[in-house]
Design a protein around this motif. Structure first.
Motif, mmCIF file in Angstrom:
data_model
loop_
_atom_site.group_PDB
_atom_site.id
_atom_site.type_symbol
_atom_site.label_atom_id
_atom_site.label_comp_id
_atom_site.label_asym_id
_atom_site.label_seq_id
_atom_site.Cartn_x
_atom_site.Cartn_y
_atom_site.Cartn_z
ATOM 1 N N GLN A 170 0.818 -1.205 0.000
ATOM 2 C CA GLN A 170 0.000 0.000 0.000
ATOM 3 C C GLN A 170 0.856 1.260 0.000
ATOM 4 O OE1 GLN A 170 -2.815 -0.323 3.220
ATOM 5 N NE2 GLN A 170 -4.202 -1.602 2.032
ATOM 6 N N LYS A 230 3.826 1.536 -1.317
ATOM 7 C CA LYS A 230 4.368 1.678 -2.664
ATOM 8 C C LYS A 230 3.306 2.224 -3.612
ATOM 9 C CE LYS A 230 7.338 -0.829 -5.894
ATOM 10 N NZ LYS A 230 8.039 -2.108 -6.153
ATOM 11 N N GLN A 231 2.084 1.733 -3.499
ATOM 12 C CA GLN A 231 0.998 2.229 -4.343
ATOM 13 C C GLN A 231 0.693 3.691 -4.031
ATOM 14 O OE1 GLN A 231 -2.212 -0.498 -3.640
ATOM 15 N NE2 GLN A 231 -1.486 -1.996 -5.143
ATOM 16 N N SER A 232 0.748 4.033 -2.740
ATOM 17 C CA SER A 232 0.488 5.409 -2.338
ATOM 18 C C SER A 232 1.519 6.354 -2.926
ATOM 19 C CB SER A 232 0.486 5.516 -0.805
ATOM 20 O OG SER A 232 0.293 6.847 -0.400
ATOM 21 N N ASN A 277 0.847 6.635 -6.642
ATOM 22 C CA ASN A 277 -0.420 7.255 -6.998
ATOM 23 C C ASN A 277 -0.538 8.710 -6.565
ATOM 24 O OD1 ASN A 277 -1.252 4.830 -8.081
ATOM 25 N ND2 ASN A 277 -2.336 4.169 -6.246
ATOM 26 N N GLY A 306 -3.359 8.932 -8.712
ATOM 27 C CA GLY A 306 -3.822 7.574 -9.009
ATOM 28 C C GLY A 306 -3.715 7.262 -10.479
ATOM 29 N N ARG A 307 -4.763 6.719 -11.033
ATOM 30 C CA ARG A 307 -4.812 6.396 -12.462
ATOM 31 C C ARG A 307 -5.506 7.518 -13.221
ATOM 32 N NH1 ARG A 307 -6.275 -0.131 -12.413
ATOM 33 N NH2 ARG A 307 -4.439 -0.776 -11.212
#
Length: 353
Positions: free
Chosen positions: A41, A43-45, A48, A126-127
């Motif tokens: 999470q 890493k995603q944060s 994003n 994010g995306r």
């Protein structure tokens, strides 16, 4: 002979020891999975936090430092950028949009970001998700402000709330701009990024409060823009017409002669930043793995120590016709049962927490 039924009754006969073993395995599994989930999470944060931005430009410094203060609101810039330099970069035909950023003020521990309405129009996370308002709208007046979701939640602000910002990161009475209170006109929807912890005002408002705040909110907009034209900004973000042009524009900015500037690509800088943090990530993984191994060894030790106490039980089983493989299967099935229960309990606690 039903080995599994016999294993269950054997475990229930020693329920206290079995429960302690199950809890030991559960806590170990919980720690291992929690660390892995936090790692993913986090890493995603990081990845994003900013999206669809081709270049970030600031005063000459390392790319991680520039990324930290411009995107994550961590640290301070080495210098500011002259407004004329910003305008000069915008004249490049490859630039499609820009977001200027001015840092240096705060409000009760939250960073104040001076920008313009293009921030709410072009900033994405994010995306390629655009910013949205949970309530209200973007600032229009001189002393209007838009706050992030976490600012509103922690400080209890709503539309119409009045806030006073302070000069510098520390919010003290002596450095507050009391003569220039701001009115909350918009609250952004949660994004899971530093935007949630930011207070957004216009660049003209930043100039006004540092000039003494003696500007009327009823002043003509065009006259106000001319009067409060920024002299310097901290950094700016760029979106290009084609990403192929990123390298050529980056080279132009890095060799800009009027003043030392740095242009970085957010994706590359994020990758480098995560590479630095991977040491801590690996250390956490190693600790959680060793805890899991320790729990398994503790369970094995309990099983081996219980063999002495179970000699009579095994002798009775042998007398009743049980073969060595049956006794072995009984011990393995007990260990498997305890391990499975521990794993299930650990996963359940993870989702519960």
């Amino acid at each position: 002979m039903n080995i599994y039924k016999l294993s269950y009754k054997s475990v229930m006969n020693r329920r206290t020891t079995a429960m302690l073993t199950v809890f030991t395995v559960a806590i170990s599994v919980l720690l291992l999975l929690a660390v892995e989930r936090v790692r993913v999470q986090a890493k995603q944060s990081f990845a994003n936090t900013i999206s669809n931005t081709d270049l970030i430009v600031g005063a000459r410094s390392g790319q991680i430092n520039l990324l930290l203060y411009s995107v994550f609101r961590i640290g301070n810039p080495t210098n500011n950028i002259d407004w004329k330099s910003y305008q000069q970069v915008l004249k490049d035909p490859s630039v499609r949009w820009s977001i200027p950023i001015s840092l240096g003020d705060s409000h009760r521990g939250f960073r104040v970001i001076g920008t313009n309405q293009d921030f709410f129009k072009y900033y994405q996370y994010g995306r390629k998700q655009a910013l949205t308002f949970s309530t209200g709208k973007a600032f229009e007046g001189l002393y209007d402000t838009v706050i992030g979701a976490q600012v509103a939640k922690e400080l209890g602000y709503t539309l119409g709330s009045e806030i006073v910002i302070a000069h510098g990161i520390s919010d003290k009475k002596f450095n507050r701009h009391k003569n220039s209170p701001f009115i909350v006109t918009g609250i952004l929807a949660p994004t899971g990024t530093p935007v949630d912890k930011s207070v957004h005002v216009s660049l003209f408002a930043i100039e006004a409060i540092h000039a003494g705040g003696a500007h009327s909110v009823n002043t003509d907009h065009k006259a106000l823009q001319k009067q409060l034209q920024p002299k310097q900004i901290t950094a700016f973000m760029l979106g290009l017409k084609s990403r192929v042009q990123s390298f050529s524009l980056q080279r132009k900015i890095n060799t800009y002669r009027a003043e030392p500037l740095s242009a970085i690509m957010p994706g590359i800088a994020l990758h480098e930043l995560w590479g630095i943090m991977s040491i801590a990530e690996q250390a956490l993984q190693g600790v959680s793995l060793f805890v899991l191994v320790a729990a398994m060894l503790a369970m094995l030790g309990n099983l081996l120590s219980s063999l002495q106490e179970r000699r009579r039980e095994m002798a009775i089983l042998r007398a009743m016709g049980a073969r060595p493989r049956h006794v072995f299967a009984l011990l393995v099935s007990e260990a498997s049962l305890l391990t499975c229960l521990g794993i299930i309990l650990g996963i359940s606690l993870l989702y519960l927490f």
